[in-house]
Write a protein that holds these residues in place. Structure first.
Motif, PDB file in Angstrom:
ATOM      1  N   ASN A  84       0.814  -1.218   0.000  1.00 47.46           N
ATOM      2  CA  ASN A  84       0.000   0.000   0.000  1.00 47.46           C
ATOM      3  C   ASN A  84       0.842   1.260   0.000  1.00 47.46           C
ATOM      4  O   ASN A  84       0.309   2.352  -0.065  1.00 47.46           O
ATOM      5  N   THR A  85       2.124   1.118   0.155  1.00 43.57           N
ATOM      6  CA  THR A  85       2.928   2.311   0.412  1.00 43.57           C
ATOM      7  C   THR A  85       3.715   2.722  -0.820  1.00 43.57           C
ATOM      8  O   THR A  85       3.174   3.388  -1.692  1.00 43.57           O
ATOM      9  N   ILE A  86       4.967   2.320  -0.895  1.00 45.42           N
ATOM     10  CA  ILE A  86       5.763   2.901  -1.970  1.00 45.42           C
ATOM     11  C   ILE A  86       5.655   2.160  -3.294  1.00 45.42           C
ATOM     12  O   ILE A  86       5.875   2.759  -4.339  1.00 45.42           O
ATOM     13  N   ASP A 137      17.347  -9.356  -3.387  1.00 45.31           N
ATOM     14  CA  ASP A 137      18.167  -8.875  -2.273  1.00 45.31           C
ATOM     15  C   ASP A 137      19.648  -8.965  -2.608  1.00 45.31           C
ATOM     16  O   ASP A 137      20.373  -7.972  -2.611  1.00 45.31           O
ATOM     17  N   ALA A 173      16.829  -4.979  -0.128  1.00 48.98           N
ATOM     18  CA  ALA A 173      16.501  -5.807   1.028  1.00 48.98           C
ATOM     19  C   ALA A 173      14.992  -5.830   1.249  1.00 48.98           C
ATOM     20  O   ALA A 173      14.315  -4.833   1.031  1.00 48.98           O
ATOM     21  N   PHE A 174      14.480  -6.980   1.643  1.00 52.84           N
ATOM     22  CA  PHE A 174      13.049  -7.042   1.988  1.00 52.84           C
ATOM     23  C   PHE A 174      12.860  -8.084   3.075  1.00 52.84           C
ATOM     24  O   PHE A 174      13.599  -9.070   3.135  1.00 52.84           O
ATOM     25  N   GLU A 175      11.903  -7.835   3.958  1.00 54.01           N
ATOM     26  CA  GLU A 175      11.607  -8.805   5.007  1.00 54.01           C
ATOM     27  C   GLU A 175      10.123  -8.747   5.329  1.00 54.01           C
ATOM     28  O   GLU A 175       9.511  -7.674   5.316  1.00 54.01           O
ATOM     29  N   ASN A 227       8.663  -4.974   4.787  1.00 52.26           N
ATOM     30  CA  ASN A 227       9.519  -3.802   4.797  1.00 52.26           C
ATOM     31  C   ASN A 227      10.503  -4.019   3.656  1.00 52.26           C
ATOM     32  O   ASN A 227      11.025  -5.129   3.497  1.00 52.26           O
ATOM     33  N   HIS A 228      10.754  -2.995   2.899  1.00 52.54           N
ATOM     34  CA  HIS A 228      11.629  -3.226   1.738  1.00 52.54           C
ATOM     35  C   HIS A 228      12.260  -1.921   1.279  1.00 52.54           C
ATOM     36  O   HIS A 228      11.774  -0.829   1.585  1.00 52.54           O
ATOM     37  N   GLY A 229      13.312  -2.062   0.526  1.00 53.19           N
ATOM     38  CA  GLY A 229      13.961  -0.895  -0.052  1.00 53.19           C
ATOM     39  C   GLY A 229      13.276  -0.482  -1.338  1.00 53.19           C
ATOM     40  O   GLY A 229      12.396  -1.196  -1.837  1.00 53.19           O
ATOM     41  N   SER A 230      13.642   0.680  -1.848  1.00 57.09           N
ATOM     42  CA  SER A 230      13.076   1.080  -3.136  1.00 57.09           C
ATOM     43  C   SER A 230      14.213   1.362  -4.106  1.00 57.09           C
ATOM     44  O   SER A 230      15.184   2.036  -3.772  1.00 57.09           O
ATOM     45  N   THR A 286      11.874   6.878  -2.879  1.00 55.39           N
ATOM     46  CA  THR A 286      10.604   6.166  -2.828  1.00 55.39           C
ATOM     47  C   THR A 286       9.581   6.821  -3.750  1.00 55.39           C
ATOM     48  O   THR A 286       8.535   6.244  -4.020  1.00 55.39           O
TER      49      THR A 286
END
Lengths: 173, 228
Positions: B94-96, B169, B175-177, B190-193, B211
């Motif tokens: 829902n976010t980036i 990753d 990175a994502f978790e 949670n993840h990078g963009s 982002t």
């Protein structure tokens, strides 16, 4: 924290979290060419006349709503604005999407979306996201309240509920 | 403030002095402009490409091949013969992610409107193969107003979660978790963009880590790379 994580964080690809349609890093709001007000193309749609408009509206308190048709909370923001706007005859309302119009989202599609979601005020398009950048908006929906002198009194990413919208408009009346 | 939070803040606010000091890898000004592998000059940044975990300016895109669940077949990043834009997402985000996908979508529409749809390829890579099936990606494209039928748009999906880790990753440095938000009945991440612009020779021209990447900047960078 290992070196890899450190570098990821330091260089901006760190982990981010959140639960709203909000990006955590602003669009480039400091561009010299991103100043307000801006001319925006408007569409012929319910409550809106095709052509161009200056955003924010000169000499009027203006509620600027930045949205995208894919953004579900943006639908809710539209409904909230629709509920409040009748109480403020002197306030100008304008909603603008940064979606580029083309085959997958035509002008007609956007107007149909607007009609379906009860839009009844000025509808504009901002291909290239210049208006987003000018406001420094970092997520959608983004709502700004601008006073009659053109000063941004408040701007926020994420839904603004009806009570807060009223309170912020009352403060400028 | 703990160390991790501080470091995140450094990244988010672009505190150049602090980042440079900590990373200790200030690049020589202008040195990279002579790189024959890339069209664009070295971006202004306080680190070198080799010091970040993602493929950055002047580096080769990873030699990775991924299945294309909607289009069929596989795509090898180094085999593209046009400039490519790749990003990393999951469709329940829902976010980036919708911002990243929407940015690519706006560039795709620009390409269609301006007559260069065959001179660019879009590779959105999901890191949630468990839920992002071909059908789900089709629906997502519809929702985001992406022209997924266009030849230039190819969703990519690692075959497994392990493969997603290995590629997204470890190879692309994103990175994502998994997270399990209390107010939701499904997992999120949670993840990078990261959005990368790769030239037709397979070298990274730009790595956009914002982002909310600047669409017009990307369109202009892509133009230079296309016309080179």
């Amino acid at each position: 924290m290992n070196r890899r994580r450190f570098l990821a964080a330091a260089s901006g690809v760190g982990l981010t979290a959140g639960s709203a349609y909000v990006a955590t890093e602003g669009l480039p709001g400091t561009d010299a060419d991103a100043a307000l007000p801006r001319r925006v193309e408007t569409l012929d749609a319910p409550g809106s006349t095709g052509g161009e408009a200056t955003v924010p509206t000169p000499d009027a308190v203006t509620v600027v709503d930045l949205f995208a048709t894919w953004c579900a909370p943006c639908d809710d923001q539209l409904a909230i604005i629709d509920r409040v706007r009748g109480e403020y005859d002197d306030v100008s309302f304008v909603s603008v999407t940064n979606e580029r119009l083309g085959d997958t989202l035509t002008r007609e599609d956007l107007v149909a979306w607007w009609r379906e979601h009860g839009g009844a005020w000025t509808l504009g398009v901002d291909p290239g996201s210049d208006l987003l950048a000018a406001f420094g908006a970092n997520g959608l929906p983004y709502v700004a309240i601008v006073d009659a002198d053109g000063t941004v009194a408040h701007g926020q990413s994420g839904l603004m509920d009806a009570d807060e919208l009223r309170a912020r408009l009352d403060a400028l009346a | 403030m703990d160390r991790r939070t501080f470091l995140s803040t450094v990244g988010a606010t672009g505190a150049v002095g602090a980042t440079t000091g900590l990373a200790g890898c200030l690049s020589s000004i202008g040195l990279g402009d002579a790189n024959p592998d890339v069209v664009l000059g070295e971006p202004d940044r306080p680190f070198d490409s080799e010091d970040v975990p993602y493929p950055a300016w002047g580096e080769r895109v990873p030699a990775v091949e991924l299945p294309a669940p909607v289009d069929g077949g596989t795509v090898a990043f180094r085999d593209a013969d046009v400039p490519t834009l790749a990003t990393f997402f999951y469709s329940h985000c829902n976010t980036i992610c919708p911002v990243l996908i929407s940015t690519l979508r706006n560039v795709q529409t620009h390409a269609a409107n301006e007559g260069y749809p065959d001179d660019v390829a879009f590779y959105p890579v999901t890191f949630d193969p468990e839920r992002d099936t071909a059908g789900r990606l089709d629906e997502y494209a519809e929702q985001m107003n992406v022209d997924a039928d266009a030849a230039n748009w190819t969703f990519l999906r690692p075959a497994s979660t392990a493969r997603a880790k290995a590629v997204v990753d470890e190879q692309f440095g994103v990175a994502f978790e998994r997270t399990h938000p209390e107010d939701m009945d499904m997992y999120m991440f949670n993840h990078g963009s990261l959005t990368v612009l790769v030239n037709r020779d397979g070298y990274v021209e730009r790595a956009y880590t914002s982002t909310s990447p600047d669409e017009e900047r990307i369109i202009e960078d892509l133009r230079e790379v296309r016309e080179a």
